[in-house]
Scaffold this motif. Sequence first.
Motif, PDB file in Angstrom:
ATOM      1  N   GLY A 269       0.828  -1.147   0.002  1.00  0.00           N
ATOM      2  CA  GLY A 269       0.043   0.124   0.052  1.00  0.00           C
ATOM      3  C   GLY A 269       0.631   1.271  -0.015  1.00  0.00           C
ATOM      4  O   GLY A 269       0.466   2.412   0.124  1.00  0.00           O
ATOM      5  N   LEU A 270       2.057   1.154  -0.179  1.00  0.00           N
ATOM      6  CA  LEU A 270       2.720   2.289   0.169  1.00  0.00           C
ATOM      7  C   LEU A 270       3.425   2.575  -1.475  1.00  0.00           C
ATOM      8  O   LEU A 270       3.474   1.597  -2.192  1.00  0.00           O
ATOM      9  CB  LEU A 270       4.243   1.995   0.831  1.00  0.00           C
ATOM     10  CG  LEU A 270       3.975   1.872   2.297  1.00  0.00           C
ATOM     11  CD1 LEU A 270       5.257   1.399   2.961  1.00  0.00           C
ATOM     12  CD2 LEU A 270       3.537   3.426   3.069  1.00  0.00           C
ATOM     13  N   PRO A 271       3.815   3.924  -1.887  1.00  0.00           N
ATOM     14  CA  PRO A 271       4.496   4.239  -3.062  1.00  0.00           C
ATOM     15  C   PRO A 271       5.889   3.820  -2.887  1.00  0.00           C
ATOM     16  O   PRO A 271       6.726   3.684  -1.897  1.00  0.00           O
ATOM     17  CB  PRO A 271       4.528   5.634  -3.004  1.00  0.00           C
ATOM     18  CG  PRO A 271       3.526   6.198  -2.012  1.00  0.00           C
ATOM     19  CD  PRO A 271       3.623   4.972  -1.070  1.00  0.00           C
ATOM     20  N   VAL A 272       6.168   2.870  -4.161  1.00  0.00           N
ATOM     21  CA  VAL A 272       7.506   2.146  -4.027  1.00  0.00           C
ATOM     22  C   VAL A 272       8.503   2.579  -5.144  1.00  0.00           C
ATOM     23  O   VAL A 272       8.000   2.906  -6.260  1.00  0.00           O
ATOM     24  CB  VAL A 272       7.400   0.557  -4.291  1.00  0.00           C
ATOM     25  CG1 VAL A 272       8.456  -0.129  -4.421  1.00  0.00           C
ATOM     26  CG2 VAL A 272       6.258   0.066  -3.132  1.00  0.00           C
ATOM     27  N   THR A 273       9.683   2.553  -4.682  1.00  0.00           N
ATOM     28  CA  THR A 273      10.849   2.908  -5.804  1.00  0.00           C
ATOM     29  C   THR A 273      11.780   1.676  -5.772  1.00  0.00           C
ATOM     30  O   THR A 273      12.182   1.016  -4.440  1.00  0.00           O
ATOM     31  CB  THR A 273      11.607   4.249  -5.182  1.00  0.00           C
ATOM     32  OG1 THR A 273      10.950   5.252  -4.985  1.00  0.00           O
ATOM     33  CG2 THR A 273      12.914   4.556  -6.087  1.00  0.00           C
ATOM     34  N   VAL A 274      12.114   1.070  -6.784  1.00  0.00           N
ATOM     35  CA  VAL A 274      12.923   0.234  -6.867  1.00  0.00           C
ATOM     36  C   VAL A 274      14.058   0.590  -7.591  1.00  0.00           C
ATOM     37  O   VAL A 274      14.280   1.138  -8.555  1.00  0.00           O
ATOM     38  CB  VAL A 274      12.372  -1.093  -7.674  1.00  0.00           C
ATOM     39  CG1 VAL A 274      13.448  -2.268  -7.614  1.00  0.00           C
ATOM     40  CG2 VAL A 274      10.819  -1.802  -6.886  1.00  0.00           C
ATOM     41  N   GLU A 275      15.344   0.062  -7.023  1.00  0.00           N
ATOM     42  CA  GLU A 275      16.688   0.687  -7.609  1.00  0.00           C
ATOM     43  C   GLU A 275      17.888  -0.403  -7.402  1.00  0.00           C
ATOM     44  O   GLU A 275      17.532  -1.210  -6.383  1.00  0.00           O
ATOM     45  CB  GLU A 275      17.077   1.933  -6.939  1.00  0.00           C
ATOM     46  CG  GLU A 275      18.545   2.639  -7.221  1.00  0.00           C
ATOM     47  CD  GLU A 275      18.488   2.920  -8.831  1.00  0.00           C
ATOM     48  OE1 GLU A 275      18.375   2.093  -9.743  1.00  0.00           O
ATOM     49  OE2 GLU A 275      18.398   4.104  -9.031  1.00  0.00           O
ATOM     50  N   ASN A 276      18.569  -0.583  -8.466  1.00  0.00           N
ATOM     51  CA  ASN A 276      19.780  -1.292  -8.016  1.00  0.00           C
ATOM     52  C   ASN A 276      20.574  -1.081  -6.875  1.00  0.00           C
ATOM     53  O   ASN A 276      20.497   0.270  -6.429  1.00  0.00           O
ATOM     54  CB  ASN A 276      20.816  -1.077  -9.156  1.00  0.00           C
ATOM     55  CG  ASN A 276      22.448  -1.772  -9.014  1.00  0.00           C
ATOM     56  OD1 ASN A 276      23.052  -0.933  -8.321  1.00  0.00           O
ATOM     57  ND2 ASN A 276      22.326  -2.841  -9.309  1.00  0.00           N
ATOM     58  N   ASP A 277      20.957  -2.116  -5.937  1.00  0.00           N
ATOM     59  CA  ASP A 277      21.394  -1.660  -4.619  1.00  0.00           C
ATOM     60  C   ASP A 277      22.601  -0.852  -4.483  1.00  0.00           C
ATOM     61  O   ASP A 277      22.922   0.061  -3.615  1.00  0.00           O
ATOM     62  CB  ASP A 277      21.722  -3.042  -4.011  1.00  0.00           C
ATOM     63  CG  ASP A 277      22.687  -3.931  -4.686  1.00  0.00           C
ATOM     64  OD1 ASP A 277      22.965  -3.609  -5.942  1.00  0.00           O
ATOM     65  OD2 ASP A 277      23.053  -5.104  -3.961  1.00  0.00           O
ATOM     66  N   VAL A 278      23.452  -0.946  -5.508  1.00  0.00           N
ATOM     67  CA  VAL A 278      24.911  -0.135  -5.584  1.00  0.00           C
ATOM     68  C   VAL A 278      24.390   1.408  -5.848  1.00  0.00           C
ATOM     69  O   VAL A 278      25.098   2.290  -5.295  1.00  0.00           O
ATOM     70  CB  VAL A 278      26.032  -0.681  -6.337  1.00  0.00           C
ATOM     71  CG1 VAL A 278      27.124   0.505  -6.341  1.00  0.00           C
ATOM     72  CG2 VAL A 278      26.306  -2.214  -6.034  1.00  0.00           C
ATOM     73  N   ARG A 279      23.421   1.678  -6.844  1.00  0.00           N
ATOM     74  CA  ARG A 279      23.102   3.056  -7.007  1.00  0.00           C
ATOM     75  C   ARG A 279      22.405   3.563  -5.886  1.00  0.00           C
ATOM     76  O   ARG A 279      22.406   4.693  -5.512  1.00  0.00           O
ATOM     77  CB  ARG A 279      22.140   3.114  -8.434  1.00  0.00           C
ATOM     78  CG  ARG A 279      23.086   2.941  -9.547  1.00  0.00           C
ATOM     79  CD  ARG A 279      22.259   3.427 -10.933  1.00  0.00           C
ATOM     80  NE  ARG A 279      21.158   2.536 -10.988  1.00  0.00           N
ATOM     81  CZ  ARG A 279      21.208   1.559 -11.854  1.00  0.00           C
ATOM     82  NH1 ARG A 279      22.227   1.059 -12.390  1.00  0.00           N
ATOM     83  NH2 ARG A 279      20.092   0.735 -12.289  1.00  0.00           N
ATOM     84  N   ALA A 280      21.513   2.714  -5.128  1.00  0.00           N
ATOM     85  CA  ALA A 280      20.923   3.127  -4.031  1.00  0.00           C
ATOM     86  C   ALA A 280      21.820   3.797  -2.818  1.00  0.00           C
ATOM     87  O   ALA A 280      21.697   4.619  -2.219  1.00  0.00           O
ATOM     88  CB  ALA A 280      19.826   2.174  -3.360  1.00  0.00           C
ATOM     89  N   LEU A 281      22.719   2.841  -2.792  1.00  0.00           N
ATOM     90  CA  LEU A 281      24.053   3.246  -1.798  1.00  0.00           C
ATOM     91  C   LEU A 281      24.561   4.662  -2.213  1.00  0.00           C
ATOM     92  O   LEU A 281      24.984   5.608  -1.481  1.00  0.00           O
ATOM     93  CB  LEU A 281      24.922   2.201  -1.878  1.00  0.00           C
ATOM     94  CG  LEU A 281      26.199   2.152  -0.815  1.00  0.00           C
ATOM     95  CD1 LEU A 281      25.698   2.505   0.738  1.00  0.00           C
ATOM     96  CD2 LEU A 281      27.118   1.322  -0.720  1.00  0.00           C
ATOM     97  N   THR A 282      24.889   4.892  -3.343  1.00  0.00           N
ATOM     98  CA  THR A 282      25.417   5.831  -4.030  1.00  0.00           C
ATOM     99  C   THR A 282      24.505   7.173  -3.988  1.00  0.00           C
ATOM    100  O   THR A 282      25.048   8.361  -3.572  1.00  0.00           O
ATOM    101  CB  THR A 282      25.770   5.643  -5.624  1.00  0.00           C
ATOM    102  OG1 THR A 282      26.499   4.701  -5.947  1.00  0.00           O
ATOM    103  CG2 THR A 282      26.307   6.981  -6.206  1.00  0.00           C
ATOM    104  N   VAL A 283      23.198   7.042  -3.863  1.00  0.00           N
ATOM    105  CA  VAL A 283      22.269   8.249  -3.392  1.00  0.00           C
ATOM    106  C   VAL A 283      22.528   8.605  -2.008  1.00  0.00           C
ATOM    107  O   VAL A 283      22.584   9.633  -1.901  1.00  0.00           O
ATOM    108  CB  VAL A 283      20.788   7.879  -3.815  1.00  0.00           C
ATOM    109  CG1 VAL A 283      19.947   8.776  -3.417  1.00  0.00           C
ATOM    110  CG2 VAL A 283      20.579   7.479  -5.226  1.00  0.00           C
TER     111      VAL A 283
END
Length: 413
Positions: free
Chosen positions: A189-203
């Motif tokens: 029920g939440l808005p979801v963002t899916v990202e590559n784990d390394v790019r997420a860590l980079t953010v």
Amino acid sequence: MQSTPPGRPVEAAFPAQTPAAAQIFTTVLSHGPLTRSGVADRTGLSAAAVTKAVRPLIEAGYLVEDTDDARRALGRPANPVRVDAGRALFIGVKATGDELIGVLTDLCCRIRVARHLPLTDPAPGAVLAALAGLVRELLTEAEGFGVPVLGLGLAVSGDVDRAEGVVRYSPFLEWRDVALAELATMTTGLPVTVENDVRALTVAEQWFGAGVGLDDFAVVTVGAGIGCGLVVHGQVVAGAHGVAGEIGHVAIDPAGPLCHCGNRGCVEAIAADAAILARVRETTGAAVTDTAEAVALAHRGHPGVREVYAAAGTAIGRGIATVANLLGPQRVIISGEGLAAYDLFAEQIRDTFAAYAFGSAARCDVQTRPLPFEEWARGAAATAIQSFIRSETGSDTHRQRLNGAAPRAQHAH
């Protein structure tokens, strides 16, 4: 499932509805507290534009103004603004082959609660069921803070299309073409963002860590795989096909070991944990089952094992030099669970990088930054915060496409 604590109204959209307003907010998020003139200096926007954008953010409670009597007494009447970290909460989840790591963070991406949940089955349905339970637990924890949870970020290894919310291929989960954002939105029920784990860590590193204030840097992760997140001209880049930064599959030895990608001699085929373990078993004849055992053997001075780690360091150094030569980053941040063995290959990384970096690329600042898996989950939360600020998620984009509408512009992906 509720996405906000009981009794609270559903949260309205973030009030920064223009790219300039989002830029102003993220500047204060990363560098604040800042005066309005300080924000203008950092963003290159006019003072009038900053004042116009800050007003609704203060009215909505996302920014607060520090009214300091001492500051006024010293003749500095301009009050700095800062992000109210407690204004909203976000959930981030990092998925590995055998575990979900979840965190509940505030708006400044500070971890308030962390949870680990074992995964016994990597099939998408089983992972989604486990994810639902983990998110439910974190939402229950969130009720005690009295503010809404406004987004869920999911970090997965492999080829991830953030704009579509689809995991194209994840080798450790053995997934192909899983519409994870859509499925997780229906499940939680939440808005979801899916990202590559390394790019997420980079953010997370760009906004809150060792990359704050840098326009060009890279995050190289060492462990189960060899990953690389890239920031170029202030933007986290994924490339036209979502696989920018795959230095793990830079081939450095055509006669080297076979990689799971089908090629030979990739950095990952030499320096990833599984490759190191296979080579250690081959070298010693011992039934070494995990990296801790391999590291212990090397620390006891076993020459063959130390050579395996030296070869891994050489491969990583070649990969980092390739990044430096192509992009000329100000900094390369080395992280990942493989840093537990860093003392065994640090010298080879350093020497190989120096040997293969061309000209001024060798001036790149190479740092190590050990980060636990909770920090990778924090990176997933950072992508959810980013999507909320920019009013975009993979699941939103997917729904727009289903409805025949053009998706909102995707920034910094």
